[in-house]
Design a protein around this motif. Structure first.
Motif: not given
Length: 304
Positions: A134-140, A142-147, A180-186
């Motif tokens: 994934l690109t940096a934008e796609q990672w963002k 992914l993580t914000t979408g999952m939250e 992924f874990l480090d970028a998402t809210d526990p």
């Protein structure tokens, strides 16, 4: 501190899933009928099941409640596939699908929704769908979408999501899982640790449990045949064909060793579902039952 070797694994709720009966799709002539799956999973000694692909089991809550109840079964989770890395444009389509599965999951009294990222190559045809990184934008995205998904699923259905690292998806290797874990809210996003998929992608399940234990919300129990895996890696074989080659095997014949994983999970001190999933699509209809019975006996011998 490690637990004693003879510790009863009383915090783990053992179950199985349609996947262990070769079921990957809502409807496929190569798969066993849903009634046979329910009969045989009960016969194998399991108490819990997952819904599997939406539409494989009956989707009417009353009928499904009757069918699982008369076999002494209960539902632990539903499963959805998402492509949230593609950004806000896919949200409405994603939510429509998630809502269907979440509504049935809640109606069955379950508390979890297993969320699997979309494949970057087709699991049936092996056709390349998009780049594996994934690109940096796609990672963002992914993580914000999952939250966002976690918040909405909790608010509307009272369920918690557990994200499933999976071969041939963008959350697969140790590096990707930790990112992924480090970028998402526990407080929102937990992990469904699939021991087979994580080993397939080079990860160490015990290390992950010990390092990110507070993020482990659910387990899939699975093993990989190391010889087949070595060939898969050497030849760059996609996941679907790798499964047909027998890359996933029944315990205790493969890796990771199951007892240390179960002991580490017990050591977290929380109740966890531990659902057996042995990918083997397609498979002869008479193959799953004896494997399921042997696997349940093996897990009992481990204290689970």
């Amino acid at each position: 501190m490690p637990l004693p070797a003879n510790t009863a694994l009383d915090r783990l709720r053992i179950g199985s899933a349609p996947d262990s009966w070769g079921v990957w799709f809502p409807d496929d002539p190569q798969q066993v009928p849903w009634s046979r799956f329910l009969d045989e999973v009960s016969q194998s000694g399991y108490d819990w099941i997952e819904l599997g692909p939406y539409g494989y089991l009956p989707t009417d809550p009353d009928r499904l409640t009757e069918e699982v109840g008369k076999r002494g079964l209960r539902v632990s989770a539903g499963t959805v596939f998402t492509a949230l890395h593609r950004g806000p444009a896919v949200w409405d389509e994603t939510w429509a699908h998630v809502s269907q599965v979440a509504a049935l999951t809640r109606a069955m009294g379950a508390g979890h929704l297993v969320v699997i990222p979309s494949f970057w190559r087709d699991d049936k045809t092996a056709e390349l769908i998009e780049p594996s990184e994934l690109t940096a934008e796609q990672w963002k995205h992914l993580t914000t979408g999952m939250e966002r998904l976690a918040r909405d699923v909790r608010e509307h259905y009272g369920l918690g999501i557990v994200v499933h690292p999976h071969a041939d998806t963008h959350i697969d290797t140790e590096r990707h899982v930790e990112r992924f874990l480090d970028a998402t809210d526990p407080e929102l996003v937990s992990l469904c640790l699939d021991t087979g998929h994580y080993a397939y992608c080079g990860g160490d399940s015990v290390k992950l449990i010990e390092t990110y234990g507070e993020r482990i919300g659910y387990l899939h129990l699975k093993q990989v045949d190391p010889e087949v895996l070595a060939s898969v890696i050497a030849e760059g074989t996609p996941f679907g064909p790798a499964v047909r080659q027998g890359v996933m095997c029944e315990p205790p014949l493969g890796v990771p060793e199951m007892e240390p994983v179960l002991t580490a999970a017990q050591g977290l001190g929380v109740d966890l579902f531990a659902i057996v999933e042995q990918d083997m699509y397609p498979c002869p209809p008479d193959q799953p039952l004896p494997i399921a019975q042997r696997t349940r006996r093996f897990l009992r011998s481990c204290g689970a």
